[in-house]
Design a protein around this motif. Structure first.
Motif, short mmCIF file in Angstrom:
data_model
loop_
_atom_site.label_atom_id
_atom_site.label_comp_id
_atom_site.label_asym_id
_atom_site.label_seq_id
_atom_site.Cartn_x
_atom_site.Cartn_y
_atom_site.Cartn_z
N MET A 51 0.82 -1.34 0.18
CA MET A 51 0.10 0.01 -0.33
C MET A 51 0.98 1.33 -0.10
N PHE A 52 1.87 1.25 0.96
CA PHE A 52 2.75 2.42 0.93
C PHE A 52 3.61 2.68 -0.22
N HIS A 53 4.07 1.66 -0.97
CA HIS A 53 4.83 1.94 -2.03
C HIS A 53 4.18 1.66 -3.33
N GLY A 54 2.75 1.70 -3.61
CA GLY A 54 2.10 1.38 -4.81
C GLY A 54 2.31 2.72 -5.63
N ALA A 55 2.87 3.83 -5.27
CA ALA A 55 2.99 5.09 -6.09
C ALA A 55 4.39 4.88 -7.00
N SER A 56 5.39 4.52 -6.28
CA SER A 56 6.61 4.12 -6.97
C SER A 56 6.90 2.54 -7.40
N SER A 57 6.08 1.83 -6.95
CA SER A 57 6.54 0.50 -7.60
C SER A 57 5.12 -0.46 -7.60
N GLY A 115 -9.30 25.59 -4.01
CA GLY A 115 -9.18 25.95 -5.34
C GLY A 115 -8.68 25.26 -6.53
N GLY A 116 -8.13 23.99 -6.09
CA GLY A 116 -7.94 23.02 -7.33
C GLY A 116 -8.96 22.35 -7.70
N GLU A 117 -8.70 21.21 -8.47
CA GLU A 117 -9.62 20.23 -9.19
C GLU A 117 -9.67 19.10 -8.25
N PHE A 118 -10.45 18.06 -8.51
CA PHE A 118 -10.80 16.95 -7.90
C PHE A 118 -9.32 16.11 -7.75
N LEU A 119 -8.88 15.77 -6.77
CA LEU A 119 -7.70 15.08 -6.62
C LEU A 119 -6.47 15.71 -7.17
N GLN A 120 -6.49 17.21 -7.26
CA GLN A 120 -5.34 17.74 -7.78
C GLN A 120 -4.17 18.17 -6.60
N TYR A 121 -3.52 17.17 -6.22
CA TYR A 121 -2.66 17.35 -5.13
C TYR A 121 -1.76 18.56 -5.07
N SER A 122 -1.66 19.28 -6.12
CA SER A 122 -0.68 20.52 -6.16
C SER A 122 -1.46 21.65 -5.37
N ALA A 123 -2.72 21.56 -5.20
CA ALA A 123 -3.57 22.62 -4.79
C ALA A 123 -2.94 22.58 -3.20
N TYR A 124 -2.59 21.68 -2.71
CA TYR A 124 -2.14 21.54 -1.33
C TYR A 124 -0.93 22.30 -0.87
N ILE A 126 1.67 22.27 0.83
CA ILE A 126 2.87 21.37 1.29
C ILE A 126 3.73 20.74 0.38
N TYR A 127 4.87 20.66 0.91
CA TYR A 127 5.93 20.22 0.17
C TYR A 127 5.80 18.86 -0.17
N HIS A 128 6.22 18.43 -1.39
CA HIS A 128 5.61 16.86 -1.85
C HIS A 128 4.26 16.54 -1.56
N ALA A 129 3.31 17.60 -1.79
CA ALA A 129 1.88 17.29 -1.84
C ALA A 129 1.37 16.03 -2.51
N SER A 130 1.88 16.08 -3.75
CA SER A 130 1.63 14.83 -4.69
C SER A 130 1.78 13.37 -3.93
N LYS A 131 2.94 13.44 -3.61
CA LYS A 131 3.72 12.27 -2.92
C LYS A 131 2.75 11.89 -1.72
N GLY A 133 -0.29 13.10 -0.85
CA GLY A 133 -1.67 12.75 -1.14
C GLY A 133 -2.08 11.46 -1.82
N ILE A 134 -0.91 10.91 -2.83
CA ILE A 134 -1.25 9.76 -3.48
C ILE A 134 -0.97 8.64 -2.34
N GLU A 135 0.02 8.67 -1.42
CA GLU A 135 -0.15 7.66 -0.21
C GLU A 135 -1.46 7.59 0.84
N LEU A 136 -2.01 8.84 0.90
CA LEU A 136 -3.24 8.78 1.70
C LEU A 136 -4.33 8.06 0.92
N VAL A 137 -4.42 8.39 -0.39
CA VAL A 137 -5.35 7.79 -1.11
C VAL A 137 -5.26 6.27 -1.35
N GLU A 138 -4.00 5.82 -1.52
CA GLU A 138 -3.67 4.36 -1.49
C GLU A 138 -4.07 4.10 -0.31
N LEU A 139 -3.75 4.22 0.90
CA LEU A 139 -3.96 3.81 2.30
C LEU A 139 -5.64 3.76 2.45
#
Length: 170
Positions: A51-57, A115-124, A126-131, A133-139
């Protein structure tokens, strides 16, 4: 002549065993129980790793949730479905699904609120918000899948009586 008698007695006792309807489906096995006790922490760790490494592997929330959900199934096979069902509160299973859906919706709709779109992680902001955000969605997805697998297992294991009216037929 005694061998013919012994063979016919063995065949008769074998027929009694095959046709006996009072067999119990669960038999305690020390080997299985010990193996499950040793293996389940590693299986749960593997599920969380996937689950934790689903975005990178290879892997992700669905695969990791399925692996993590099987831990409860293994416990049920080793220690009996009834005792595990009694040990595991149904509210925990429902809570697992609700927390998973809530996590997904919080990440997805939070970006809309910022102010972003649905699942637009860059709207947060936070540094590395995409990383993250993806991990939270995967969990969240993993929690939903694990909860549904466990719930369906216990629902199917409960069975139903023939001739019992279905819920929509009442």
């Amino acid at each position: 002549m005694s061998t013919d008698t012994d063979e016919s007695e063995n065949a008769t006792s074998a027929n009694r065993i095959v046709h006996n309807d009072e067999q119990t489906p669960y038999v305690e096995s020390t080997i299985i129980m010990t193996t499950v006790r040793v293996v389940t922490p590693f299986i749960l760790t593997l599920g969380l790793f996937v689950m934790f490494h689903g975005a990178s592997s290879a892997g992700g929330g669905f695969q990791g949730g399925a692996i993590a959900g099987t831990v409860i199934l293994l416990l049920a096979f080793a220690f009996g479905i009834g005792p595990v069902r009694d040990w595991l509160n149904p509210a925990i299973i429902l809570g697992l699904v609700v927390v998973g859906v809530g996590t997904f919706l919080a990440v997805a709709l939070g970006s809309l609120l910022l102010g972003g779109e649905f699942l637009q992680y860059s709207a947060y902001p936070i540094y590395h918000a995409s990383k993250y955000g993806i991990e939270l969605v995967e969990l969240g997805i993993g929690a939903v899948v694990a909860g549904i697998i466990i719930g369906l297992f216990f629902l199917i294991a409960a069975g139903f009586e023939i001739g019992e009216p279905m819920e929509d037929e009442q």
